[in-house]
Design a protein around this motif. Structure first.
Motif, PDB file in Angstrom:
ATOM      1  N   ASP A 190     -15.304   7.895   1.109  1.00  0.00           N
ATOM      2  CA  ASP A 190     -14.218   8.006  -0.033  1.00  0.00           C
ATOM      3  C   ASP A 190     -14.221   9.544  -0.306  1.00  0.00           C
ATOM      4  N   PRO A 191     -12.816   9.859  -0.543  1.00  0.00           N
ATOM      5  CA  PRO A 191     -12.643  11.332  -1.015  1.00  0.00           C
ATOM      6  C   PRO A 191     -12.970  11.484  -2.413  1.00  0.00           C
ATOM      7  N   VAL A 192     -12.912  10.563  -3.104  1.00  0.00           N
ATOM      8  CA  VAL A 192     -13.292  10.579  -4.707  1.00  0.00           C
ATOM      9  C   VAL A 192     -14.630  10.542  -4.864  1.00  0.00           C
ATOM     10  N   THR A 193     -15.397   9.706  -4.440  1.00  0.00           N
ATOM     11  CA  THR A 193     -16.918   9.566  -4.709  1.00  0.00           C
ATOM     12  C   THR A 193     -17.749  10.126  -3.715  1.00  0.00           C
ATOM     13  N   GLY A 194     -17.447  10.585  -2.458  1.00  0.00           N
ATOM     14  CA  GLY A 194     -18.073  11.010  -1.548  1.00  0.00           C
ATOM     15  C   GLY A 194     -19.065  10.034  -0.900  1.00  0.00           C
ATOM     16  N   GLU A 195     -19.096   8.589  -1.314  1.00  0.00           N
ATOM     17  CA  GLU A 195     -19.788   7.659  -0.825  1.00  0.00           C
ATOM     18  C   GLU A 195     -18.916   6.981   0.294  1.00  0.00           C
ATOM     19  N   PRO A 196     -19.826   6.226   1.272  1.00  0.00           N
ATOM     20  CA  PRO A 196     -19.234   5.493   2.390  1.00  0.00           C
ATOM     21  C   PRO A 196     -18.311   4.388   1.684  1.00  0.00           C
ATOM     22  N   VAL A 197     -17.096   4.125   2.219  1.00  0.00           N
ATOM     23  CA  VAL A 197     -16.263   2.926   1.665  1.00  0.00           C
ATOM     24  C   VAL A 197     -15.782   1.995   3.194  1.00  0.00           C
ATOM     25  N   GLU A 198     -15.967   0.917   3.093  1.00  0.00           N
ATOM     26  CA  GLU A 198     -15.300   0.081   4.378  1.00  0.00           C
ATOM     27  C   GLU A 198     -14.004  -0.183   4.066  1.00  0.00           C
ATOM     28  N   LEU A 199     -13.214   0.284   5.233  1.00  0.00           N
ATOM     29  CA  LEU A 199     -11.754  -0.136   5.147  1.00  0.00           C
ATOM     30  C   LEU A 199     -11.189  -0.795   6.469  1.00  0.00           C
ATOM     31  N   LEU A 200     -10.163  -1.511   6.085  1.00  0.00           N
ATOM     32  CA  LEU A 200      -9.226  -2.277   7.279  1.00  0.00           C
ATOM     33  C   LEU A 200      -8.213  -1.612   7.630  1.00  0.00           C
ATOM     34  N   TRP A 201      -7.961  -1.291   8.821  1.00  0.00           N
ATOM     35  CA  TRP A 201      -6.504  -0.772   9.388  1.00  0.00           C
ATOM     36  C   TRP A 201      -5.982  -2.006   9.890  1.00  0.00           C
ATOM     37  N   VAL A 202      -4.738  -2.503   9.406  1.00  0.00           N
ATOM     38  CA  VAL A 202      -4.053  -3.364  10.322  1.00  0.00           C
ATOM     39  C   VAL A 202      -2.699  -3.083  10.191  1.00  0.00           C
ATOM     40  N   LYS A 203      -2.075  -3.734  11.376  1.00  0.00           N
ATOM     41  CA  LYS A 203      -0.463  -3.417  11.507  1.00  0.00           C
ATOM     42  C   LYS A 203       0.255  -3.981  10.096  1.00  0.00           C
ATOM     43  N   GLY A 204       0.980  -3.067   9.667  1.00  0.00           N
ATOM     44  CA  GLY A 204       1.662  -3.563   8.770  1.00  0.00           C
ATOM     45  C   GLY A 204       3.137  -4.315   8.734  1.00  0.00           C
ATOM     46  N   SER A 205       3.828  -4.814   7.870  1.00  0.00           N
ATOM     47  CA  SER A 205       4.805  -5.716   7.824  1.00  0.00           C
ATOM     48  C   SER A 205       5.836  -5.190   8.554  1.00  0.00           C
ATOM     49  N   GLY A 206       6.404  -5.950   9.492  1.00  0.00           N
ATOM     50  CA  GLY A 206       7.611  -5.710  10.263  1.00  0.00           C
ATOM     51  C   GLY A 206       7.337  -4.362  11.390  1.00  0.00           C
ATOM     52  N   GLY A 207       6.091  -4.056  11.858  1.00  0.00           N
ATOM     53  CA  GLY A 207       5.948  -3.281  12.795  1.00  0.00           C
ATOM     54  C   GLY A 207       5.848  -3.734  14.220  1.00  0.00           C
ATOM     55  N   ASP A 208       5.812  -2.975  15.149  1.00  0.00           N
ATOM     56  CA  ASP A 208       5.706  -3.479  16.334  1.00  0.00           C
ATOM     57  C   ASP A 208       4.340  -3.036  17.261  1.00  0.00           C
ATOM     58  N   LEU A 209       3.862  -3.815  17.755  1.00  0.00           N
ATOM     59  CA  LEU A 209       2.626  -3.187  18.238  1.00  0.00           C
ATOM     60  C   LEU A 209       2.774  -2.422  19.552  1.00  0.00           C
ATOM     61  N   GLY A 210       3.933  -2.444  20.418  1.00  0.00           N
ATOM     62  CA  GLY A 210       3.926  -1.679  21.421  1.00  0.00           C
ATOM     63  C   GLY A 210       4.126  -0.265  21.046  1.00  0.00           C
ATOM     64  N   THR A 211       4.735   0.045  19.893  1.00  0.00           N
ATOM     65  CA  THR A 211       5.388   1.315  19.406  1.00  0.00           C
ATOM     66  C   THR A 211       4.432   1.733  18.332  1.00  0.00           C
ATOM     67  N   LEU A 212       3.583   1.064  18.058  1.00  0.00           N
ATOM     68  CA  LEU A 212       2.773   1.344  16.787  1.00  0.00           C
ATOM     69  C   LEU A 212       2.168   2.666  16.745  1.00  0.00           C
ATOM     70  N   THR A 213       2.084   3.484  15.578  1.00  0.00           N
ATOM     71  CA  THR A 213       1.609   4.554  15.202  1.00  0.00           C
ATOM     72  C   THR A 213       0.746   4.552  14.008  1.00  0.00           C
ATOM     73  N   GLU A 214       0.001   5.681  13.650  1.00  0.00           N
ATOM     74  CA  GLU A 214      -0.879   5.707  12.340  1.00  0.00           C
ATOM     75  C   GLU A 214       0.084   5.299  11.320  1.00  0.00           C
ATOM     76  N   GLN A 215       1.588   5.571  11.005  1.00  0.00           N
ATOM     77  CA  GLN A 215       2.112   5.304  10.137  1.00  0.00           C
ATOM     78  C   GLN A 215       2.176   4.009   9.856  1.00  0.00           C
ATOM     79  N   GLY A 216       2.514   3.171  10.793  1.00  0.00           N
ATOM     80  CA  GLY A 216       2.662   1.724  10.945  1.00  0.00           C
ATOM     81  C   GLY A 216       1.444   0.731  10.356  1.00  0.00           C
ATOM     82  N   LEU A 217       0.316   1.570  10.018  1.00  0.00           N
ATOM     83  CA  LEU A 217      -0.589   0.656   9.742  1.00  0.00           C
ATOM     84  C   LEU A 217      -0.942   0.719   8.170  1.00  0.00           C
ATOM     85  N   ALA A 218      -1.392  -0.446   7.661  1.00  0.00           N
ATOM     86  CA  ALA A 218      -1.682  -0.664   6.140  1.00  0.00           C
ATOM     87  C   ALA A 218      -3.193  -0.319   6.186  1.00  0.00           C
ATOM     88  N   VAL A 219      -3.704   0.244   5.210  1.00  0.00           N
ATOM     89  CA  VAL A 219      -5.338   0.560   4.909  1.00  0.00           C
ATOM     90  C   VAL A 219      -5.519   0.166   3.487  1.00  0.00           C
TER      91      VAL A 219
END
Length: 677
Positions: free
Chosen positions: A36-65
């Motif tokens: 975590d850039p604020v606390t410096g502590e480890p934080v568990e995150l989920l990256w998931v394809k965002g609403s309306g995105g396409d798997l075949g052309t997915l980029t980092e910008q298409g992920l919800a975090v």
């Protein structure tokens, strides 16, 4: 690679295979720990394809975090299935940093399932099991204990809870079959998750291939077989397409796509096709793009075009009444208003499938989804009986408040969205500028030119074939024009804007102008414009959607300049065609207008081919100074460029001049001698 990058690579591989999932269908996720850039502590995150995105052309910008601790904490405040839609808004309070893309409705499935990697996909073979009448029994028979059956439930928070519980109770399982819907798989690594997804899909398909009926759609209906000659089949498709586009555009204009895929043609030839088409699609990703069911012509392949069109119009009225009844049967006072009662998929036995959408990509994808639905029905019927989810459940998704909110968030359409433009002489100069401007305003563009290679290259500059195509057309040849317009119709469903731009000029005094010079210029511009307008008018009338015909004439159509009698006379011919056709086509809602440029030197094919040198000699100036010379003789002292002509075309064919026809617009920086009277 990090879990996030593994996720993107996995998504792109899965999304590249249509039998696994279609455009913008399904979603994938990964979980990992970062600092975590604020606390410096480890934080568990989920990256998931965002609403309306396409798997075949997915980029980092298409992920919800999202932060997993906050995501999982939502379980403690979940108000129950009657209010589960509220949880989507709660996802926003779980975002990490800027959060990336908007979280989709399936986010809960990914966050709550206790696995580092999760795939949710819509494979044809998996949905075939999911939509079989005995899907639960088939799941056990096909997969054993490795895959668990989940009864149909609308996507949402509760489905995420259900799948999380199933995984917890079945440690041997690698995934689920979601009744009526698709599959979900998981794994400890990205590779394991992908392997598990593919194992489920491949195992389902292998079982269908080994145990399925040889002819799941029944016997061939005599007379409903595909028209064997492809040219004849596509010729009939092109003859039907404008009327079908008009049918699909009764409530709002649509762009079309045509497919004569052998799997579609085989389905339409079979005994079970009418009954299965009536049942409609099942997977939400399918029917949200294809409507709950298609419209199927009930005539054999050898029916005449006239009989087919008449019957299609009758069936359209039945379809609209049926869809309205479907809406009325399931709508509540809180439901969004009906979005239109026209079909998005029209099936014609022997010919193929016409699909429609707000743009070419959407229309093409709708057709791809219905082909997936055919594959699903084939698999389900091979093993059992195809049994999609109920109309009530389809309505709950189609008119879901969350789906409506997604539609409302879409950007406002551009001025020429849903319009198809056919521009002649468009590989260079004024024509290319017109095509470029119309594409920028949202139109689909057909670049017609004498040089096919240049036409295709110009189209490629504008984008994919969802935006523009290049076709060959010698405008002096009626057969070539018909062929070019047929390609336009098959590519985009029809034509709305026709720009007669093709031209050439030979600058000669009267005594040096040959009969051949005269004939050539009149053939290309006067006769060529007539032939293009005539062929296009048939399409515009059959569509019943109005339209625009634009003539790129010239200030020379009204101004008598020296040494160009053949050119100026043919431009005067074009100018009067505008008036004549405005009167004749007005009853069909077709506007016809002209543009009178002057001296478009830079970027002009005509000036580059010798006309510029001749005009420069006539006026006693250097050819490189000709543009400046023309500018200085105008009232505004400004040089006219191809883009200025394109601007006029955009305005005349746009939403602001809906009541203007028979007009000639000067684009000449002000030439008093050419003022219209």
């Amino acid at each position: 690679m990090t879990a996030k990058h593994d996720l993107i690579a996995r998504s792109n591989r899965l999304g590249a295979e249509p039998h696994i999932t279609n455009y913008a269908g399904g979603n994938t996720s990964a979980k990992d720990t970062e600092t975590d850039p604020v606390t410096g502590e480890p934080v568990e995150l989920l990256w998931v394809k965002g609403s309306g995105g396409d798997l075949g052309t997915l980029t980092e910008q298409g992920l919800a975090v999202l932060r997993l601790d906050r995501m999982r904490a939502l379980v403690d405040v979940y108000p129950g299935i009657e209010r589960e839609d509220e949880m989507v808004a709660a996802f926003d309070f779980c975002l990490h940093g800027k959060g990336g893309a908007a979280p989709s409705i399936d986010t809960a499935m990914h966050g709550l399932v206790d696995a580092p990697h999760v795939d949710h996909l819509h494979p044809d073979a998996g949905i075939a099991i999911a939509t079989a009448a005995d899907g639960e029994q088939l799941t056990a028979r096909v997969f054993g204990e490795k895959v668990v059956w989940v009864p149909w439930r609308r996507p949402g928070f509760q489905l995420g809870l259900d799948i999380a519980e199933i995984k917890a109770q079945n440690p041997q399982a690698i995934g689920c079959i979601l009744g009526g819907h698709g599959i979900t798989a998981w794994g400890d690594t990205s590779d394991e998750c992908e392997a598990n997804s593919r194992w489920i899909i491949d195992t389902a398909q292998a079982y269908i291939d080994e145990h399925g009926a040889a002819e799941p759609f029944g016997a061939v209906r005599p007379g409903f077989e595909a028209i064997g000659d492809q040219d004849a089949r596509r010729e009939k498709a092109a003859a039907l397409a404008p009327s079908i586009r008009g049918i699909a555009s009764h409530d709002k204009p649509m762009v079309g796509h045509f497919s004569d895929d052998p799997r579609v043609l085989d389905f339409l030839a079979r005994d079970k096709a009418p009954a299965l088409a009536e049942l409609g699609t099942s997977c939400p990703d399918h029917f949200l793009r294809t409507k709950v069911k298609p419209m199927l012509l009930d005539l054999p392949a050898d029916a005449s075009v006239e009989d087919a069109i008449a019957r299609l119009h009758e069936l359209h009225e039945v379809y609209r009444a049926d869809y309205t009844a479907y809406y009325n049967a399931h709508a509540t006072p809180e439901s969004p208003a009906i979005r239109g009662a026209d079909p998005l998929i029209v099936l014609v036995p022997g010919v193929g499938m016409f699909s429609f959408g707000a743009n070419k990509q959407t229309a093409r994808v709708a057709g791809e989804f219905y082909l997936n639905a055919i594959n699903v029905m084939r698999g389900a019927e091979a093993l059992s009986t195809y049994t999609p989810i109920s109309d009530a459940e389809k309505f709950r998704i189609e008119y879901w408040a969350l789906e409506e909110a997604k539609l409302q968030r879409m950007p406002k359409p551009k001025s020429h969205a849903t319009r198809v433009a056919f521009v002649t002489g468009a590989a260079s100069g004024i024509g290319k500028a017109i095509a470029t401007r119309l594409a920028a305003e949202g139109a689909c563009v057909v670049i017609a030119d004498l040089d096919l290679e240049k036409a295709q290259a110009a189209a490629a500059e504008l984008g994919s074939t969802d935006v523009a195509i290049g076709v060959q057309a010698n405008v002096t040849d009626a057969a070539q024009i018909d062929t070019a317009l047929r390609e336009a119709v098959l590519a985009f469903g029809g034509v709305d804007i026709v720009v007669n731009n093709a031209g050439l000029s030979l600058s000669k005094p009267l005594l040096e102008t040959t009969e051949g010079d005269w004939d050539l210029q009149h053939d290309v511009m006067a006769k060529g414009s007539f032939l293009v307008s005539k062929a296009a008018a048939r399409i515009l009338i059959d569509q019943g959607m109005g339209g625009d015909v634009i003539y790129i004439s010239s200030k020379n159509s009204v101004f008598a300049g020296p040494n160009n009698i053949a050119y100026s006379a043919t431009k005067a011919d074009q100018a009067h065609q505008v008036r004549l056709l405005a009167v004749e086509l007005g009853e069909h809602g077709v506007k016809v207008n002209g543009i009178n440029p002057d001296g478009v030197v830079r970027g002009s094919g005509i000036f580059a081919s010798g006309w510029g040198a001749n005009r420069a000699a006539t006026y006693g100036v250097d050819e490189q100074d000709l543009g400046t010379f023309y500018a200085q003789r105008t009232i505004l002292k400004r040089e006219v460029l191809p883009d200025h002509v394109a601007n006029a075309v955009a305005v005349l064919t746009g939403p602001d001049l809906t009541h203007t026809t028979g007009l000639h617009v000067p684009v000449d920086a002000g030439v008093a001698a050419a003022f219209l009277r």
